[in-house]
Design a protein around this motif. Structure first.
Motif, PDB file in Angstrom:
ATOM      1  N   THR A  96     -44.311  13.282 -12.850  1.00 14.19           N
ATOM      2  CA  THR A  96     -42.881  13.273 -13.178  1.00 14.19           C
ATOM      3  C   THR A  96     -42.615  12.885 -14.624  1.00 14.19           C
ATOM      4  OG1 THR A  96     -42.686  11.015 -12.336  1.00 14.19           O
ATOM      5  CG2 THR A  96     -42.158  12.804 -10.812  1.00 14.19           C
ATOM      6  N   GLN A  97     -43.560  13.170 -15.509  1.00 19.42           N
ATOM      7  CA  GLN A  97     -43.283  12.953 -16.928  1.00 19.42           C
ATOM      8  C   GLN A  97     -44.187  13.818 -17.791  1.00 19.42           C
ATOM      9  OE1 GLN A  97     -45.243   9.430 -19.009  1.00 19.42           O
ATOM     10  NE2 GLN A  97     -44.813   8.567 -17.008  1.00 19.42           N
ATOM     11  N   VAL A 145     -45.387  13.228  -1.859  1.00 20.97           N
ATOM     12  CA  VAL A 145     -44.645  12.523  -2.901  1.00 20.97           C
ATOM     13  C   VAL A 145     -45.134  11.081  -2.954  1.00 20.97           C
ATOM     14  CG1 VAL A 145     -42.369  11.842  -3.736  1.00 20.97           C
ATOM     15  CG2 VAL A 145     -42.665  14.036  -2.562  1.00 20.97           C
ATOM     16  N   ASN A 146     -45.885  10.758  -3.993  1.00 19.13           N
ATOM     17  CA  ASN A 146     -46.468   9.430  -4.144  1.00 19.13           C
ATOM     18  C   ASN A 146     -45.482   8.535  -4.887  1.00 19.13           C
ATOM     19  OD1 ASN A 146     -47.918   7.205  -5.435  1.00 19.13           O
ATOM     20  ND2 ASN A 146     -49.788   8.174  -4.674  1.00 19.13           N
ATOM     21  N   THR A 147     -44.933   7.541  -4.180  1.00 17.97           N
ATOM     22  CA  THR A 147     -43.945   6.630  -4.777  1.00 17.97           C
ATOM     23  C   THR A 147     -44.492   5.224  -4.952  1.00 17.97           C
ATOM     24  OG1 THR A 147     -43.038   6.139  -2.582  1.00 17.97           O
ATOM     25  CG2 THR A 147     -42.017   7.945  -3.805  1.00 17.97           C
ATOM     26  N   LEU A 148     -45.822   5.084  -4.961  1.00 18.67           N
ATOM     27  CA  LEU A 148     -46.428   3.759  -5.073  1.00 18.67           C
ATOM     28  C   LEU A 148     -46.010   3.032  -6.345  1.00 18.67           C
ATOM     29  CD1 LEU A 148     -50.044   4.501  -3.791  1.00 18.67           C
ATOM     30  CD2 LEU A 148     -48.396   2.955  -2.743  1.00 18.67           C
ATOM     31  N   THR A 189     -50.361  16.438  -4.773  1.00 20.09           N
ATOM     32  CA  THR A 189     -49.488  15.264  -4.804  1.00 20.09           C
ATOM     33  C   THR A 189     -48.558  15.313  -6.007  1.00 20.09           C
ATOM     34  OG1 THR A 189     -51.203  13.937  -3.714  1.00 20.09           O
ATOM     35  CG2 THR A 189     -49.471  12.733  -4.875  1.00 20.09           C
ATOM     36  N   LEU A 190     -47.333  14.848  -5.820  1.00 19.31           N
ATOM     37  CA  LEU A 190     -46.394  14.624  -6.917  1.00 19.31           C
ATOM     38  C   LEU A 190     -46.378  13.128  -7.189  1.00 19.31           C
ATOM     39  CD1 LEU A 190     -44.148  15.488  -8.895  1.00 19.31           C
ATOM     40  CD2 LEU A 190     -42.518  15.221  -7.001  1.00 19.31           C
ATOM     41  N   TYR A 191     -46.915  12.716  -8.332  1.00 17.68           N
ATOM     42  CA  TYR A 191     -47.005  11.294  -8.677  1.00 17.68           C
ATOM     43  C   TYR A 191     -45.728  10.891  -9.421  1.00 17.68           C
ATOM     44  CZ  TYR A 191     -51.911  11.640  -7.377  1.00 17.68           C
ATOM     45  OH  TYR A 191     -53.079  11.835  -6.684  1.00 17.68           O
ATOM     46  N   CYS A 192     -44.978   9.997  -8.819  1.00 16.97           N
ATOM     47  CA  CYS A 192     -43.673   9.605  -9.363  1.00 16.97           C
ATOM     48  C   CYS A 192     -43.749   8.228 -10.016  1.00 16.97           C
ATOM     49  CB  CYS A 192     -42.624   9.571  -8.254  1.00 16.97           C
ATOM     50  SG  CYS A 192     -42.418  11.129  -7.373  1.00 16.97           S
ATOM     51  N   ASP A 227     -51.745  25.233 -18.112  1.00 18.89           N
ATOM     52  CA  ASP A 227     -50.366  25.003 -17.700  1.00 18.89           C
ATOM     53  C   ASP A 227     -50.075  23.507 -17.576  1.00 18.89           C
ATOM     54  OD1 ASP A 227     -49.869  27.677 -17.624  1.00 18.89           O
ATOM     55  OD2 ASP A 227     -50.031  27.882 -15.452  1.00 18.89           O
ATOM     56  N   ILE A 228     -48.829  23.161 -17.809  1.00 13.50           N
ATOM     57  CA  ILE A 228     -48.370  21.778 -17.662  1.00 13.50           C
ATOM     58  C   ILE A 228     -47.819  21.614 -16.254  1.00 13.50           C
ATOM     59  CG2 ILE A 228     -46.833  19.987 -18.537  1.00 13.50           C
ATOM     60  CD1 ILE A 228     -46.688  21.514 -21.181  1.00 13.50           C
ATOM     61  N   ARG A 229     -48.428  20.769 -15.471  1.00  9.57           N
ATOM     62  CA  ARG A 229     -47.941  20.519 -14.115  1.00  9.57           C
ATOM     63  C   ARG A 229     -47.099  19.237 -14.137  1.00  9.57           C
ATOM     64  NH1 ARG A 229     -50.180  24.063 -10.684  1.00  9.57           N
ATOM     65  NH2 ARG A 229     -52.189  24.998 -11.234  1.00  9.57           N
ATOM     66  N   ALA A 230     -45.920  19.372 -14.724  1.00 14.31           N
ATOM     67  CA  ALA A 230     -45.032  18.212 -14.853  1.00 14.31           C
ATOM     68  C   ALA A 230     -43.601  18.643 -14.581  1.00 14.31           C
ATOM     69  CB  ALA A 230     -45.142  17.603 -16.255  1.00 14.31           C
ATOM     70  N   ILE A 231     -42.846  17.702 -14.071  1.00 17.52           N
ATOM     71  CA  ILE A 231     -41.405  17.859 -13.910  1.00 17.52           C
ATOM     72  C   ILE A 231     -40.784  16.549 -14.361  1.00 17.52           C
ATOM     73  CG2 ILE A 231     -41.556  17.153 -11.470  1.00 17.52           C
ATOM     74  CD1 ILE A 231     -39.059  18.839 -10.947  1.00 17.52           C
ATOM     75  N   GLN A 232     -39.709  16.628 -15.136  1.00 18.69           N
ATOM     76  CA  GLN A 232     -39.089  15.394 -15.613  1.00 18.69           C
ATOM     77  C   GLN A 232     -37.589  15.588 -15.731  1.00 18.69           C
ATOM     78  OE1 GLN A 232     -41.016  13.473 -18.905  1.00 18.69           O
ATOM     79  NE2 GLN A 232     -39.323  12.063 -19.286  1.00 18.69           N
ATOM     80  N   ILE A 233     -36.868  14.559 -15.336  1.00 19.95           N
ATOM     81  CA  ILE A 233     -35.409  14.557 -15.462  1.00 19.95           C
ATOM     82  C   ILE A 233     -35.037  13.686 -16.644  1.00 19.95           C
ATOM     83  CG2 ILE A 233     -33.262  13.847 -14.353  1.00 19.95           C
ATOM     84  CD1 ILE A 233     -34.653  14.473 -11.656  1.00 19.95           C
TER      85      ILE A 233
END
Length: 717
Positions: free
Chosen positions: A102-103, A37-40, A78-81, A343-349
């Motif tokens: 994340t978007q 989880v990349n939170t940079l 990696t999940l880029y946040c 495929d879309i490799r995205a997750i968004q809230i």
């Protein structure tokens, strides 16, 4: 027509599931391996993402890894946040395989208040009766000014007007008459706005108006298939801080009685902060101005036995289903516009704001593309507290312009890639140590910043130590965002150090203080932490299941919402295929477009059900200026112009039919007609145009306002 669209939907879902099976066989589906989880790039959301990653057992990358310290072996997925779209475009080509972000591309545009209203208007007549009743009656200004003026003159309702790109309650006002509208518009200028009928009789708790901030998780999808859409059972109830009265000429200015925005009400002396004890946060005795959604629902149930929580969730699920069935085809189209056909490799809230009327029926206020995921509130230091620290000051000398040569004081970081910042007194120049971003190398920069948000890198130094501002050795910056022209090289001198600044460990200079660039401290918000950990933690669990190949991810905190199986989604995907095939992307007022329109709808002209001049008139009615950075001939949102054009043609060609039946007849006739020979590569050209689009222009909004100036002049009379 309904059966055809249902079949198309099932075929699309079958193709998606087939791809998943194929990827699994090829090893493309990651069988449970952890994500880094990349939170940079995160600021206010970092503590929440860190907590969620720890909870699920995923490692976090919170600091920059130097090139010589890379771990052995292939880089981890990696999940880029929290990254901006521009940074993601530059980074993803070199990102580790199977990484996620994340978007979604295009969602900020889709969630724009004006664009969403336009989408709902185009879809309204094609859905079952009352399907869009959750969406208040809406108009767009300046395009539909005459309709708004007519409503204000003939109806005794209150209307709420919001800037299309507004946030946190800025620029919102109520109007009950045309003079009130004209007065407020004159004060706010020519800002494009959304006008909605105001819910004058909302459901109240203890006499206070409130709304619900609920959360929707979008996950996966592809260039041809809808993403998973899931609604979280938990959320926030946000209360006004003044007792509610129905709007009148004497109380419409009481913002804290009418507007539920937390950013507004938290400044009130009547704002009630909640307990820090978890048991009390979720207790029905909680009377805080911000409390968990589930607590507010139980409070309503206790006070009103007729309220049914299950029915409430069912109704919200339906409004989410309708809204995202309309949005999903456009989400896929934006993915294709980014040059992808996979495929879309995205997750968004996303945040959805819902309010209840006095019959407990939920209405949708807006969909927020970037809901706050902070779990603390920045607080200013008191006057006594400022004596605890001294900010570092530097001066710049011998630079190319007089305005650069001045003193600079350390302040808050305006951008997420800044590591340390100093600002001139007028805030027009900055001295920053920055991480590498957008082809700009890491190092120190002297910048020039405009009121519009545009900034230039004027000088550069390769030193990357944020603790020591380089005094000499500066060079004129020549890379991206550089300012042209010859400039003498500056020298930097430290005037005073922060000799006792670090004595108060609470002091913070992060960029989470918006435009108030002063030292601050962060007060933890237990209710935000409790609720948002459920939201983000559940979303991470869903992502883990999808990465393991689960076709129907589910967790207790979320309810799945069917999108791919809805008639509206199937209808829009069919219309999109037809729209791309006919090659009508672009400005329909141009001569070549008019010729295509006559050819494409020629069958209705030939049989006498439509006149040629009527067709031109109908197409001119279907043009709307979207808030978008894409040119019209590459913008997926133009699908809704085409949708409305088909609806108008249907109403003229088949006047005795219901709107949906007439639409289906037109669609069937056009689908069975041969494709236009004038544009056989429409889809390829559309994709090519999308790929040529750069970052949004800094002047796009002002250009759009000038084009609609003739309509705004009506409001000044």
């Amino acid at each position: 027509g309904h059966l055809r669209h249902r079949l198309a939907s099932l075929q699309g879902e079958a193709q998606r599931l087939g791809r998943i099976a194929m990827y699994s066989e090829m090893g493309e589906v990651d069988e449970g391996k952890t994500l880094v989880v990349n939170t940079l790039a995160c600021v206010s959301s970092k503590p929440l993402f860190s907590a969620a990653a720890s909870q699920i057992g995923w490692p976090e990358q919170a600091t920059q890894v130097c090139s010589g310290c890379q771990p052995e072996g292939p880089p981890a997925a990696t999940l880029y946040c929290g990254m901006s779209r521009r940074r993601l475009r530059a980074m993803l080509p070199t990102a580790p395989h199977n990484s996620w972000v994340t978007q979604y591309a295009g969602l900020p545009i889709l969630c724009d208040k004006g664009n969403f209203a336009r989408m709902a208007m185009a879809c309204h007549s094609l859905c079952p009766p009352r399907a869009w009743d959750f969406n208040p009656r809406t108009w767009l200004l300046p395009e539909q000014y005459e309709l708004v003026a007519n409503a204000l003159q003939k109806e005794k309702h209150t209307y709420i007007l919001k800037p299309r790109d507004g946030a946190q309650g800025d620029g919102i006002f109520l109007a009950r008459s045309l003079p009130e509208l004209t007065k407020n518009v004159s004060r706010t200028g020519r800002t494009p706005m959304v006008c909605q009928q105001y819910l004058a009789r909302p459901f109240l708790l203890d006499g206070f108006k409130f709304d619900f901030r609920m959360y929707v998780c979008l996950l996966g999808g592809s260039a041809r298939a809808a993403p998973h859409v899931l609604l979280c059972r938990e959320g926030l109830a946000r209360f006004c801080t003044e007792k509610y009265e129905e709007p009148s000429s004497t109380n419409m200015q009481k913002a804290m009685a009418h507007l539920t925005n937390f950013s507004l009400n938290k400044t009130s002396d009547h704002f009630k902060r909640g307990s820090e004890e978890m048991s009390q946060i979720f207790d029905t005795q909680n009377r805080a101005s911000k409390r968990p959604l589930t607590v507010a629902l139980r409070q309503i149930e206790e006070a009103h036995p007729g309220f049914d929580q299950s029915l409430f969730y069912d109704q919200v699920t339906r409004l989410v289903q309708t809204s995202f069935s309309a949005m999903a085809p456009i989400i896929s189209a934006y993915h294709r516009c980014d040059g992808h056909d996979d495929d879309i490799r995205a997750i968004q809230i996303l945040g959805i704001d819902v309010i209840l009327d006095r019959g407990f029926t939920p209405a949708l206020l807006e969909i927020n593309n970037s809901p706050s995921l902070r779990v603390s509130d920045p607080q200013p230091f008191s006057e006594d507290g400022t004596s605890l620290f001294t900010l570092t000051k530097v001066s710049v000398k011998n630079g190319g312009t007089t305005s650069v040569n001045t003193s600079y004081t350390e302040g808050c970081l305006r951008r997420s890639h800044y590591l340390r910042s100093f600002y001139s007194c007028d805030k027009k120049h900055g001295l920053h140590c920055a991480a590498a971003v957008d082809n700009c190398p890491a190092g120190w920069y002297i910048t020039e910043e405009m009121e519009s948000g545009v900034y230039y890198n004027v000088y550069y130094h390769s030193n990357v130590d944020p603790m020591n501002a380089p005094q000499c050795g500066w060079a004129a910056y020549k890379g991206q965002y550089s300012k042209p022209g010859f400039r003498p090289l500056p020298e930097v001198e430290v005037v005073s150090n922060d000799c006792n600044m670090r004595k108060d460990s609470r002091l913070c200079l992060c960029c989470d203080w918006h435009d108030m660039h002063i030292p601050h401290w962060h007060k933890a918000s237990p209710v935000d932490l409790a609720v948002k950990r459920i939201v983000v933690g559940g979303a991470f669990q869903l992502l883990q299941q999808v990465r393991q190949g689960d076709q129907m991810p589910h967790v207790k905190a979320y309810m799945s919402v069917d999108i791919a199986g809805t008639d509206l989604y199937a209808l829009l995907t069919s219309v999109e295929v037809l729209f791309i095939r006919c090659g009508l992307q672009g400005d329909w007022r141009k001569g070549c477009a008019k010729q295509k329109l006559r050819e494409f709808f020629g069958m209705f002209v030939e049989d006498g059900s439509l006149k040629a001049e009527e067709l031109e008139f109908l197409s001119s009615q279907s043009v709307f200026k979207y808030a978008s950075s894409l040119p019209l001939d590459a913008d997926p949102l133009q699908l809704f112009d085409f949708l409305e054009l088909l609806t108008r043609v249907g109403s003229r060609a088949f006047p005795t039919e219901e709107p949906r039946s007439a639409f289906d007849l037109v669609l069937t006739a056009l689908e069975s007609s041969p494709p236009l020979h004038t544009h056989p590569e429409a889809a390829a050209l559309q994709l090519e145009a999308c790929m040529e689009v750069s970052a949004p222009s800094e002047h796009s909004s002002s250009t759009e306002e000038e084009e609609s100036g003739d309509l705004w002049s009506l409001l000044q009379d």
